[in-house]
Write a protein that holds these residues in place. Structure first.
Motif, PDB file in Angstrom:
ATOM      1  N   MET A 292      24.994  90.705  23.830  1.00 60.59           N
ATOM      2  CA  MET A 292      24.409  89.857  24.861  1.00 60.59           C
ATOM      3  C   MET A 292      25.294  89.805  26.105  1.00 60.59           C
ATOM      4  O   MET A 292      24.800  89.812  27.240  1.00 60.59           O
ATOM      5  CB  MET A 292      24.183  88.440  24.310  1.00 60.59           C
ATOM      6  CG  MET A 292      23.054  88.337  23.306  1.00 60.59           C
ATOM      7  SD  MET A 292      22.649  86.616  22.867  1.00 60.59           S
ATOM      8  CE  MET A 292      24.103  86.159  21.932  1.00 60.59           C
ATOM      9  N   ALA A 295      24.809  93.017  28.039  1.00 61.16           N
ATOM     10  CA  ALA A 295      23.498  93.042  28.696  1.00 61.16           C
ATOM     11  C   ALA A 295      23.513  92.234  29.993  1.00 61.16           C
ATOM     12  O   ALA A 295      22.887  92.627  30.988  1.00 61.16           O
ATOM     13  CB  ALA A 295      22.435  92.499  27.750  1.00 61.16           C
ATOM     14  N   ASP A 296      24.242  91.129  30.016  1.00 58.00           N
ATOM     15  CA  ASP A 296      24.325  90.289  31.209  1.00 58.00           C
ATOM     16  C   ASP A 296      25.355  90.787  32.220  1.00 58.00           C
ATOM     17  O   ASP A 296      25.269  90.461  33.407  1.00 58.00           O
ATOM     18  CB  ASP A 296      24.682  88.845  30.820  1.00 58.00           C
ATOM     19  CG  ASP A 296      23.558  88.147  30.083  1.00 58.00           C
ATOM     20  OD1 ASP A 296      22.423  88.667  30.110  1.00 58.00           O
ATOM     21  OD2 ASP A 296      23.807  87.082  29.465  1.00 58.00           O
ATOM     22  N   HIS A 297      26.342  91.575  31.741  1.00 59.99           N
ATOM     23  CA  HIS A 297      27.444  92.019  32.618  1.00 59.99           C
ATOM     24  C   HIS A 297      27.684  93.522  32.407  1.00 59.99           C
ATOM     25  O   HIS A 297      28.615  93.908  31.686  1.00 59.99           O
ATOM     26  CB  HIS A 297      28.725  91.237  32.316  1.00 59.99           C
ATOM     27  CG  HIS A 297      28.590  89.756  32.430  1.00 59.99           C
ATOM     28  ND1 HIS A 297      28.757  89.076  33.620  1.00 59.99           N
ATOM     29  CD2 HIS A 297      28.287  88.810  31.491  1.00 59.99           C
ATOM     30  CE1 HIS A 297      28.579  87.787  33.416  1.00 59.99           C
ATOM     31  NE2 HIS A 297      28.294  87.591  32.140  1.00 59.99           N
ATOM     32  N   GLY A 313      30.485  80.980  28.253  1.00 59.66           N
ATOM     33  CA  GLY A 313      29.149  81.454  28.611  1.00 59.66           C
ATOM     34  C   GLY A 313      28.094  81.155  27.573  1.00 59.66           C
ATOM     35  O   GLY A 313      26.921  81.512  27.753  1.00 59.66           O
ATOM     36  N   TYR A 315      27.731  82.486  24.635  1.00 60.35           N
ATOM     37  CA  TYR A 315      27.305  83.646  23.851  1.00 60.35           C
ATOM     38  C   TYR A 315      27.567  83.446  22.362  1.00 60.35           C
ATOM     39  O   TYR A 315      26.736  83.810  21.521  1.00 60.35           O
ATOM     40  CB  TYR A 315      28.011  84.905  24.347  1.00 60.35           C
ATOM     41  CG  TYR A 315      27.625  85.289  25.751  1.00 60.35           C
ATOM     42  CD1 TYR A 315      26.402  85.893  26.009  1.00 60.35           C
ATOM     43  CD2 TYR A 315      28.476  85.036  26.830  1.00 60.35           C
ATOM     44  CE1 TYR A 315      26.021  86.240  27.296  1.00 60.35           C
ATOM     45  CE2 TYR A 315      28.116  85.383  28.120  1.00 60.35           C
ATOM     46  CZ  TYR A 315      26.897  85.977  28.350  1.00 60.35           C
ATOM     47  OH  TYR A 315      26.526  86.313  29.632  1.00 60.35           O
TER      48      TYR A 315
END
Length: 451
Positions: A292, A295-297, A313, A315
């Motif tokens: 995850m 995917a975000d960074h 964050g 996660y």
């Protein structure tokens, strides 16, 4: 006190340089130390921090220099060879650059730079090992240091096991770290034992390595070690069969048969205290969190930042990581996912090249030099890198300084062997050319040289 330690390490550089120049005996001791020091730096306090963040939850806790860094720098300066002289420098530099790029995407750039610095010290050790292994006896001296280091750890592991410790960790602090480090000694030692080279040191390295693996009770280490030993023996027999290799292969199987009950007993004691199911579920939760995050960074959250970002964050919470300090302060148990989450796709690409190019080069060297004993050592290094790469699917500890030192040493030995062979080929070509010119009349020889 920290500044006193820093001063001692910095002043050690000219001392090492002087010792390297004085006589061969001092050089032998210092080459031996390159292989031995990674095992004792932490236990003997042989490092010091320029900047220290002791409570930082990342893998690197400051700008740290060690006595091994000082020794490596002395070897490099004393050799007077350009770093670009050796193979693999470009791929190491590329990975360091990718880690440096990730600093721009970090919420804590200074702590991300700590990891860049650590990679720089690995490069120093790589170059020092490569320079040492340019000489014929260099690899043996470094391996002697590695063998003595793992033998020391085996002694501590035996003591810890008989003191009631379920998973022996030696002086390195964790059984998984010790297990990963063992790969870098066990396979080169076994490769030397399988070759025509004589000596008790390789045998000691194999025995000590198996003891450490058996008493560490790490599932991945035990399984991969058995597979690696069988693979190395099989490939060595295919590469160049001999009666000695057959004898050693039989003895190796006997040693594995003896070590297996010890390893099984250690695992049974471990699982009796802590069931296996919870551990697997926890690993899966870490992997979900890292995926995850990536995917975000896509460019990563910054080197040395996984634990902070996983918690701040959200996660870890969304991935289902257990809410306790041990779990929330841990990293994903997969170095590829960890590198990807921290340094993004660029970092992962550079990391894969950094790992697999030397691996391929080692097997290629071994197969194209079947009549050369150095090919046996290259085969051992190749199996080491292969097993370490597989082990990284279950562990994150390749990003720690100890394992990166060992990786730098292994890659450096391989680079030195390759340069030895390259130098010999050039000398052979020159000798053949000189022989041909010597057969020509004097005027024709002079004309050929001028052309």
């Amino acid at each position: 006190m920290r500044f006193v330690a820093l001063a001692v390490i910095i002043l050690a550089i000219p001392v090492f340089m002087s010792l390297l120049r004085q006589n061969a005996q001092y050089r032998r001791y210092l080459c031996f130390a390159v292989g031995f020091l990674p095992f004792v730096i932490a236990a003997w306090n042989l490092d010091a921090s320029i900047i220290s963040w002791a409570t930082w939850p990342g893998q690197t806790k400051g700008v740290i220099i060690s006595l091994l860094d000082a020794l490596a720098l002395a070897v490099i300066i004393n050799s007077r060879r350009s770093p670009l002289f050796f193979p693999f420098v470009g791929i190491i530099a590329a990975y360091i650059f990718a880690a440096f790029v990730s600093v721009a995407f970090s919420n804590s750039p200074q702590s991300s730079f700590f990891y860049v610095w650590q990679l720089g010290t690995m490069l120093l050790v790589f170059l020092a090992s490569a320079n040492i292994c340019m000489n014929e006896g260099g690899p043996k001296l470094i391996i002697a240091g590695l063998v003595c280091g793992i033998t020391l750890q085996a002694g501590f592991a035996v003591s810890q096991k008989f003191s009631g410790v379920l998973q022996a960790s030696g002086t390195l602090g964790h059984q998984n770290l010790l297990g990963m480090v063992t790969h870098f000694v066990l396979y080169p030692s076994l490769a030397m034992l399988l070759s025509t080279q004589k000596g008790r040191l390789p045998l000691l390295g194999v025995v000590a390595g198996l003891i450490v693996v058996a008493f560490g009770a790490s599932r991945a280490t035990i399984g991969l070690t058995g597979a690696g030993v069988v693979l190395l023996i099989f490939l060595s027999m295919i590469r160049k069969p001999s009666a000695k290799k057959t004898k050693v292969a039989v003895l190796g199987m006997v040693a594995l048969a003896i070590a297996a009950p010890l390893a099984i007993n250690s695992l049974e004691q471990r699982f009796a205290a802590k069931p296996i199911g919870g551990s697997n579920e926890e690993r899966e939760a870490f992997e979900r969190a890292a995926s995850m995050m990536l995917a975000d960074h896509p460019m990563g959250v910054g080197a040395n930042q996984y634990v902070i970002v996983a918690n701040s964050g959200g996660y870890s919470e969304r991935a289902g990581v257990i809410w306790n300090y041990g779990s929330r302060a841990a990293k994903v148990h997969n170095v590829y996912l960890l590198v990807a989450a921290e340094t993004g796709y660029l970092g992962l690409l550079c990391f894969l090249i950094f790992l697999f190019v030397p691996l391929i080069a080692a097997f290629r060297f071994a197969w194209t030099n079947r009549g050369d004993p150095r090919g046996d050592l290259a085969l051992g290094i190749g199996v080491t890198l292969l097993i370490v790469s597989l082990h990284c699917l279950y562990e994150w500890i390749l990003v720690t300084s100890v394992v990166q030192y060992m990786l730098g040493i292994s890659m450096g030995m391989l680079a030195g062997l390759m340069m030895q062979r390259k130098t010999e080929k050039r000398a052979k070509i020159r000798a053949q050319q000189d022989t041909r010119l010597g057969d020509l009349p004097d005027e024709a020889a002079v004309l050929a040289k001028s052309v």
